[in-house]
Design a protein around this motif. Structure first.
Motif, PDB file in Angstrom:
ATOM      1  N   UNK A 173       0.818  -1.180  -0.068  1.00  0.00           N
ATOM      2  CA  UNK A 173      -0.011   0.042   0.147  1.00  0.00           C
ATOM      3  C   UNK A 173       0.842   1.183   0.072  1.00  0.00           C
ATOM      4  N   UNK A 174       1.951   1.264   0.749  1.00  0.00           N
ATOM      5  CA  UNK A 174       2.908   2.228   0.916  1.00  0.00           C
ATOM      6  C   UNK A 174       3.302   2.627  -0.636  1.00  0.00           C
ATOM      7  N   UNK A 199      -3.418   3.212   6.880  1.00  0.00           N
ATOM      8  CA  UNK A 199      -2.203   3.216   5.811  1.00  0.00           C
ATOM      9  C   UNK A 199      -2.659   4.028   4.562  1.00  0.00           C
ATOM     10  N   UNK A 200      -3.758   3.777   4.206  1.00  0.00           N
ATOM     11  CA  UNK A 200      -4.315   4.466   2.865  1.00  0.00           C
ATOM     12  C   UNK A 200      -4.248   5.883   3.149  1.00  0.00           C
ATOM     13  N   UNK A 226      -0.038   1.273  11.199  1.00  0.00           N
ATOM     14  CA  UNK A 226       0.587   0.652  10.170  1.00  0.00           C
ATOM     15  C   UNK A 226       0.664  -1.161  10.204  1.00  0.00           C
ATOM     16  N   UNK A 227       0.396  -1.435  11.749  1.00  0.00           N
ATOM     17  CA  UNK A 227       0.583  -2.942  11.986  1.00  0.00           C
ATOM     18  C   UNK A 227      -0.810  -3.374  12.438  1.00  0.00           C
ATOM     19  N   UNK A 283      -8.046   6.429  10.689  1.00  0.00           N
ATOM     20  CA  UNK A 283      -8.352   6.838   9.297  1.00  0.00           C
ATOM     21  C   UNK A 283      -9.221   8.099   9.185  1.00  0.00           C
ATOM     22  N   UNK A 284      -9.961   8.435  10.065  1.00  0.00           N
ATOM     23  CA  UNK A 284     -10.972   9.678  10.044  1.00  0.00           C
ATOM     24  C   UNK A 284      -9.929  10.804  10.205  1.00  0.00           C
TER      25      UNK A 284
END
Lengths: 301, 258
Positions: free
Chosen positions: B75-76, B168-169, B210-211, B240-241
Motif C-alpha cells: 500500500x505504501x 495506511x491508505x 500500520x501494523x 483513518x478519519x
C-alpha cells in the motif's frame, strides 16, 4: 468586453521576494495578447494566478467579467491552458490522454479525433505519449487545451521545444482558432520575434511590473519614433549646419549624417532644405530598430 | 455526477501504470509462493488435502505474511505510485485547471486508491482459491480439498483486514499529496511500519497504525498475548478519519497547485 482583467495583482514568494507588483492586465475578447518578458519576469506566476494554480495574495482577477474566486469552476469550463512543460500521461496513448479530460469536460467522443487531427497527431495510434518528441507532446497539450472548445486559451511559452516548422504550424493554428472560432488567446513568450506576427496586443512585463501594454501598432509606433534617418550627402559639415539651424539633433554614423524621431514629412522637408542650400543628397535611409530591440529598450528603461 | 466523471477520469489514468501492475503482482505474490511450496511438498499433499480445515490452513499461511508485511508495504508503494502519476507527468497543474471542485479531485483520487485496494483483496482471495485447487488438477493422487470453504468467516475477516489497512491508505495519501519527492512518503511509510514491526510485542504496539492488520491476525490466532484497549478496527477507523480530515485540510489549504 474583456476576457481577462487583473487589478493590482501582487505576489510574494517570501517577505523579501516580490514576484509581481501591481499587475493590471487587460486582455480584450477575440484578440491575441502577447505577454512578453525575459525569463523570471513574472509571466508564468501571472498566468498561474489567473488559472487559480497559485493562491492569490493581493489584487483582483476577473475573467469573462466574473471573479475567479467566486466562479472558479464556471470560468475554468471555458478556458484551455498549457502552462510551462506539457502535462502528458506518458504511459497512455494520445487518444487515452484526451479521454482522461474528455470525461471531465463531457465533450463528445468524436472531439478526441477532431483535435488530434487538428494538431497533426491523428496517426499516432497505440504509441505511448511518453515516446513522443517534445514537439509532439507540446501539440498534444494544445489538443488537450482545445478539447472542450474553450473561449479563452492561455498558453505559456507554447513554442518551447518546437522546431521552426513547428513554430510556423503553431502560429497558423492559433491564427485560425482566433479567426474561425473567435477564441481569445493569451500567449506568453520571452521572444517578441516569435510572436510579433501573431499578436494583436502586447504586454511587456519585467521584474514583476507591466512596462508596456497596448496594441502591437502602438509598440511599432514607438519603434518608428526611435528609428534613425541617415543622409548621405556631398558635404556633411554643411548639412550638419543646416540641421543645427533647424534644431535637429544629429548623430554621425559611418560617414553619414543620422538623426532620430523624424516622420516622413520632416524627412522630405530636410531633404529640400539641404538641396536648396547647395548640398547634394545621394541617399536617405531609414534605419529601424527591430521590435526585439524596442522590447529590450522598454525593459532596460 | 461530477464525482463519478472525476472518478472515471482518474481511473483511466491508472491504466498500464506501475501502480496497476503492482496491484496484480502484490496480490498474487503470496498465492504464487504458496503454490511453489505445495508443489515442492508433493508427497504430503494427499494428507493435507484430506483435512477438513484445509482452507483455513491455506488462508492462515497466506494472510500472516500479507497482514504483517506485504499489504502495508504494497500500500505504501501503490499510493505513492498513484500520486506520482501526476507528479511525474506534470499532471497536477492540468488537473487543477479542469472545471472540478478541489473536494471532488481529492476524493475521486482517494476513491481510486480505495478501489485498487479492493482489487488486491479480490485478487488475493481468488489467488488463494486457485492455488488451493491447482495441485488437485495436476496430480491424480491429490483430491479436491475435502473441507468446505468457511465463506462467512473469511468474508468477515476480509472486512476486518480491509478496515485495518485504512489508516495506511489515508496517511500515505496525505503524505503523497504533500511531497513531490516519491522517497519522502515512501521513507516515512517504511519508518512507521518498521517501528510498528519492531515493537510488535510491546503493550502499546497498537498505537502504530500500520501494523493493525498484523496485530489483528496474530492476536486473533493466539500467537501474541496482547490486551487491546479497544476493538482494533474501531481504532483503525479513528486513525483513518483523523488522517483523512488532516489530508483533506492540508490539500485544500495548499498555496500552490502544480
Amino acid at each position: 468586453m474583456r476576457s481577462i482583467e487583473t487589478q493590482g495583482l501582487t505576489h510574494r514568494y517570501s517577505s523579501t521576494e516580490t514576484v509581481l507588483n501591481g499587475i493590471d492586465l487587460q486582455v480584450e475578447e477575440g484578440r491575441i495578447y502577447g505577454f512578453l518578458g525575459p525569463n523570471g519576469a513574472g509571466k508564468t506566476t501571472t498566468l498561474r494566478l489567473i488559472l487559480g494554480l497559485l493562491k492569490k495574495q493581493a489584487g483582483e482577477i476577473n475573467i469573462f467579467g466574473k471573479r475567479l474566486e467566486s466562479d472558479r469552476i464556471e470560468i475554468l469550463r471555458e478556458i484551455g491552458s498549457l502552462i510551462e512543460s506539457p502535462s502528458i500521461y506518458g504511459h497512455l496513448t494520445a487518444a487515452e490522454n484526451l479521454r482522461v479530460f474528455q470525461t471531465v469536460y463531457q465533450s463528445p467522443a468524436s472531439r478526441t479525433n477532431e483535435v488530434l487531427e487538428l494538431v497533426g497527431l491523428g496517426e499516432t495510434g497505440k504509441k505511448k505519449a511518453g515516446h513522443f518528441s517534445l514537439g509532439m507532446k507540446q501539440r498534444l497539450s494544445i489538443a488537450t487545451a482545445l478539447l472542450h472548445k474553450p473561449r479563452l486559451l492561455i498558453l505559456d511559452e507554447p513554442t518551447n521545444g518546437l522546431d521552426p516548422e513547428g513554430i510556423l504550424e503553431m502560429r497558423d493554428l492559433l491564427k485560425r482558432l482566433k479567426q474561425e472560432d473567435g477564441i481569445t488567446i493569451l500567449i506568453s513568450s520571452h521572444l517578441l520575434s516569435e510572436i510579433e506576427k501573431l499578436v494583436d496586443d502586447v504586454g511587456i512585463i519585467h521584474k514583476g511590473r507591466i512596462l508596456f501594454q497596448g496594441t502591437l501598432s502602438e509598440l511599432q509606433n514607438r519603434q518608428r519614433a526611435s528609428s534613425l534617418v541617415a543622409f548621405r550627402t556631398s558635404d556633411n559639415a554643411k548639412a550638419a549646419a543646416a540641421f543645427a539651424e533647424r534644431q535637429v539633433n544629429i548623430v554621425s554614423q559611418n560617414g553619414r549624417i543620422a538623426t532620430s524621431g523624424l516622420d516622413e514629412e520632416a524627412v522630405a522637408l530636410l531633404n529640400k532644405e539641404l538641396v536648396m542650400s547647395g548640398v547634394d543628397v545621394y541617399a536617405i535611409e531609414r534605419i529601424e530598430d527591430d521590435l526585439e530591440r524596442i522590447f529590450l529598450d522598454v525593459i532596460k528603461s | 455526477m461530477s464525482f463519478i466523471r472525476s472518478f472515471q477520469s482518474e481511473w483511466l489514468k491508472r491504466r498500464r501504470s506501475l501502480a496497476s501492475w503492482l496491484i496484480v503482482v502484490g496480490a498474487l505474490f503470496m498465492p504464487a509462493m504458496t503454490l511453489l511450496r505445495l508443489l515442492n511438498d508433493r508427497e504430503k499433499l494427499p494428507e493435507l488435502y484430506a483435512q477438513e480445515n484445509f482452507w483455513s490452513v491455506i488462508w492462515g499461511q497466506n494472510w500472516q505474511s500479507m497482514n504483517l508485511m506485504l499489504l502495508p508495504i504494497g500500500i505504501i508503494l501503490a499510493v505513492g505510485l498513484v500520486t506520482q502519476i501526476e507528479y511525474k507527468n506534470n499532471g497536477w497543474k492540468q488537473l487543477h485547471t479542469t472545471p472540478q471542485g478541489l473536494t471532488t479531485i481529492f476524493f475521486a483520487k482517494f476513491a481510486v486508491i480505495f478501489v485498487m485496494a479492493l482489487q488486491v483483496f479480490l485478487l488475493f482471495n481468488l489467488g488463494m482459491y486457485i492455488v488451493g485447487v491447482i495441485p488437485s488438477l495436476l496430480f491424480v493422487s491429490v483430491p479436491y480439498p475435502a473441507g468446505e470453504i468457511p465463506f462467512g468467516l473469511f468474508f468477515e475477516k476480509n472486512v476486518h483486514y480491509f478496515v485495518n489497512i485504512l489508516p495506511i491508505l489515508s496517511l500515505q495519501y496525505l503524505l503523497s499529496l504533500q511531497f513531490k519527492n516519491f522517497l519522502v512518503p515512501l521513507g516515512a511509510g517504511f519508518a512507521i511500519w518498521l517501528a510498528g514491526a519492531i515493537s510488535l510485542s510491546w503493550k502499546y504496539s497498537y498505537l502504530f497504525p500500520y501494523l493493525h492488520g498484523g496485530i489483528d491476525f496474530i492476536v486473533g490466532g493466539g500467537q501474541l498475548d496482547l490486551v487491546l484497549p479497544m476493538n482494533i478496527q474501531l481504532l483503525s477507523l479513528i486513525y483513518f478519519a483523523a488522517f483523512t480530515v488532516a489530508g483533506y485540510a492540508l490539500y485544500m489549504f495548499k498555496k500552490e497547485r502544480g
